[in-house]
Design an enzyme around this catalytic site. Structure first.
Site, PDB file in Angstrom:
ATOM      1  N   GLY A  14       0.821  -1.205   0.000  1.00 47.41           N
ATOM      2  CA  GLY A  14       0.000   0.000   0.000  1.00 47.41           C
ATOM      3  C   GLY A  14       0.848   1.244   0.000  1.00 47.41           C
ATOM      4  O   GLY A  14       2.002   1.234  -0.432  1.00 47.41           O
ATOM      5  N   CYS A  15       0.291   2.308   0.512  1.00 45.35           N
ATOM      6  CA  CYS A  15       0.956   3.620   0.542  1.00 45.35           C
ATOM      7  C   CYS A  15       2.288   3.542   1.285  1.00 45.35           C
ATOM      8  O   CYS A  15       2.342   3.096   2.422  1.00 45.35           O
ATOM      9  CB  CYS A  15       0.024   4.608   1.245  1.00 45.35           C
ATOM     10  SG  CYS A  15       0.798   6.177   1.626  1.00 45.35           S
ATOM     11  N   PHE A  16       3.351   4.000   0.652  1.00 44.87           N
ATOM     12  CA  PHE A  16       4.657   3.893   1.299  1.00 44.87           C
ATOM     13  C   PHE A  16       4.817   4.843   2.480  1.00 44.87           C
ATOM     14  O   PHE A  16       5.683   4.638   3.314  1.00 44.87           O
ATOM     15  CB  PHE A  16       5.832   3.984   0.335  1.00 44.87           C
ATOM     16  CG  PHE A  16       5.875   5.143  -0.643  1.00 44.87           C
ATOM     17  CD1 PHE A  16       5.295   6.365  -0.383  1.00 44.87           C
ATOM     18  CD2 PHE A  16       6.551   4.978  -1.842  1.00 44.87           C
ATOM     19  CE1 PHE A  16       5.359   7.409  -1.287  1.00 44.87           C
ATOM     20  CE2 PHE A  16       6.639   6.022  -2.756  1.00 44.87           C
ATOM     21  CZ  PHE A  16       6.036   7.236  -2.485  1.00 44.87           C
TER      22      PHE A  16
END
Length: 181
Positions: A14-16
């Site tokens: 997902g979002c880093f």
């Protein structure tokens, strides 16, 4: 830093901004870099990766000391902090760039990741099948500077408050013995 004592792990979950915030807190983790991996475009930009056409995933590259934290511990936190059963999505973030993927750097990491997923599957930890891919790590491209240490520098930002802070609080509660502080 003595490079002989460190190893590298690369995860896409997902979002880093989220994943970086979790792994930065772990004992034995020396550095976490947000970036892009797994696609066809050399030196992609955030804007390009967001289109979903580069094939790259948002990912983190973790430099860690295996005498302080085992790769299996990193896998445990990876699976505990995202949903490995949703294909190309984490929460409101949708697209191939948000896929769940482990990019191994050694054959030992590959075997550990396969065994870990088998264990989770055999124990029915999730209601649905795990879709996390396991892939030999190609070139990792660090993200732009403003993405590095994003949560640490922007924790009051609405996305961080709504998405990252609650997950980080849960991590701190459930993995206290594995944290730096």
């Amino acid at each position: 830093m003595d490079n002989n004592k460190t190893e590298t792990a690369i995860f896409a979950g997902g979002c880093f901004w989220c994943t970086e915030a979790f792994f930065t807190e772990l004992k034995g983790v020396e550095k976490v870099v947000s970036g892009y991996i797994g696609g066809t475009k050399a030196n992609p930009t955030y804007k390009e990766v967001c289109t979903g056409t580069t094939g790259h995933a948002e990912a983190i590259k973790i430099t860690y000391n295996p005498s302080e934290v085992a790769y299996e511990d990193l896998l445990e936190v990876f699976f505990a902090t995202h949903d490995p059963t949703t294909l190309n999505r984490q929460g409101a973030d949708v697209g191939t760039q948000y896929r769940s993927e482990i990019f191994y750097t050694t054959d030992t990491q590959k075997a550990s990741a396969e065994n870990f997923i088998k264990l989770l599957t055999d124990q029915h930890i999730y209601d649905k099948n795990i879709v996390t891919k396991i892939t030999k790590a190609p070139t990792f491209y660090p993200a732009e500077d403003y993405h590095q240490d994003y949560y640490a520098q922007n924790s009051s930002q609405p996305y961080c408050q709504a998405v990252i802070t609650p997950k980080l609080d849960k991590l701190k509660k459930n993995y206290k013995s594995k944290l730096k502080h």
